[in-house]
Design an enzyme around this catalytic site. Structure first.
Site, PDB file in Angstrom:
ATOM      1  N   ASN A   1       0.818  -1.211   0.000  1.00  0.00           N
ATOM      2  CA  ASN A   1       0.000   0.000   0.000  1.00  0.00           C
ATOM      3  C   ASN A   1       0.852   1.261   0.000  1.00  0.00           C
ATOM      4  OD1 ASN A   1      -2.454  -1.363  -0.024  1.00  0.00           O
ATOM      5  ND2 ASN A   1      -2.623  -1.408   2.203  1.00  0.00           N
TER       6      ASN A   1
ATOM      7  N   GLU B   1      -8.172  -0.509   5.883  1.00  0.00           N
ATOM      8  CA  GLU B   1      -7.700   0.707   5.223  1.00  0.00           C
ATOM      9  C   GLU B   1      -6.477   0.434   4.358  1.00  0.00           C
ATOM     10  OE1 GLU B   1      -9.236   3.514   5.193  1.00  0.00           O
ATOM     11  OE2 GLU B   1     -10.709   3.160   6.766  1.00  0.00           O
ATOM     12  N   CYS B   2      -6.353   1.232   3.267  1.00  0.00           N
ATOM     13  CA  CYS B   2      -5.250   1.032   2.329  1.00  0.00           C
ATOM     14  C   CYS B   2      -4.027   1.868   2.653  1.00  0.00           C
ATOM     15  CB  CYS B   2      -5.723   1.358   0.911  1.00  0.00           C
ATOM     16  SG  CYS B   2      -6.050   3.107   0.647  1.00  0.00           S
ATOM     17  N   GLY B   3      -4.112   2.689   3.710  1.00  0.00           N
ATOM     18  CA  GLY B   3      -2.989   3.537   4.079  1.00  0.00           C
ATOM     19  C   GLY B   3      -3.260   5.006   3.835  1.00  0.00           C
ATOM     20  N   ILE B   4      -4.048   5.311   2.816  1.00  0.00           N
ATOM     21  CA  ILE B   4      -4.335   6.707   2.486  1.00  0.00           C
ATOM     22  C   ILE B   4      -5.152   7.377   3.578  1.00  0.00           C
ATOM     23  CG2 ILE B   4      -5.667   8.163   0.909  1.00  0.00           C
ATOM     24  CD1 ILE B   4      -4.696   6.371  -1.380  1.00  0.00           C
TER      25      ILE B   4
END
Length: 245
Positions: A134, A240-243
């Site tokens: 990610n 969550e993807c990190g963003i």
């Protein structure tokens, strides 16, 4: 709700943040407003340039329509990981043409094939591998987009009902020295459906096949493939993807 009632040219919006207003006070004010009023306040009082980030997920048309009606031509940043569903790419084209979006696509300088050759399929290497993936395929390209477009404030379409992490989000926050605004944070699934219906907007084509969330092909599952909704993304290891973490 009538987004046509507000038209703002973001090129003229270079004002400093509200004098004497801290984030806590601003969040308190935004919590008393509707989505359109939150967007209007952010555009008028937070530092530009502005952008909207979108993964072109299931209900992406809502934020895309809402923001583009209020601030026509606002840059819409899509991070292309190289692993999106073909239906996502088609949805991007459909909405870009229909809504006349100012689409800005960014991606890692390393192709998907080269990335796998160098690092393997990180999404199969546990939580640490997913987070490394990610960071490289999503977070770093987004930061590059912000720098290239000189973005100081950005809108998202995240909602509190989507995950435990998002339940804790404020209306506006500072992340990496940029203001991040969530104007539809309190919207329910019903709110989203009604807005889509009111404006004749399409959902992501994979919704009819049981996809309640859409990310990369290798780590997204339909509701028919899992026993627990927590497993829809990243094999249940995270949501969550990190963003938005």
């Amino acid at each position: 709700m009538n987004p046509n009632c507000i038209k703002i040219d973001q090129n003229n919006l270079q004002r400093p943040p509200l004098a004497g207003t801290n984030l806590s006070q601003l969040n308190q004010t935004l919590g008393q407003l509707n989505a359109l009023e939150r967007i209007e306040m952010a555009l008028n009082h937070l530092p530009g340039q502005f952008a909207l980030t979108s993964s072109f997920g299931i209900d992406a048309a809502v934020s895309l329509h809402l923001l583009n009606e209020v601030a026509p031509g606002i840059p819409v940043i899509l991070i292309d990981t190289g692993y999106l569903f073909k239906e996502t790419y088609q949805y991007v084209e459909t909405l870009t043409e229909r809504l006349k979006l100012n689409l800005q696509v960014y991606q890692s300088p390393i192709s998907a094939a080269r990335f796998e050759a160098l690092h393997g399929q990180l999404w199969h290497q546990g939580l640490a591998g997913i987070e490394q993936y990610n960071q490289a395929r999503k977070v770093e390209p987004l930061e590059a987009a912000f720098k290239a477009l000189n973005i100081n404030s950005w809108f998202t379409g995240v909602r509190r009902s989507q995950s435990a992490v998002r339940k804790q989000l404020p209306w506006v926050e500072l992340k990496n020295k940029r203001h991040k605004i969530h104007p539809i944070l309190d919207w329910t699934d019903r709110d989203m459906y009604q807005y889509l219906k009111q404006h004749g907007l399409p959902q992501h084509p994979l919704f009819e096949r049981g996809y309640l969330t859409v990310g990369d092909t290798h780590s997204t599952r339909s509701i028919h493939e899992v026993t627990d909704p927590e497993q829809l993304r990243f094999f249940g290891l995270k949501r969550e993807c990190g963003i938005h973490e």
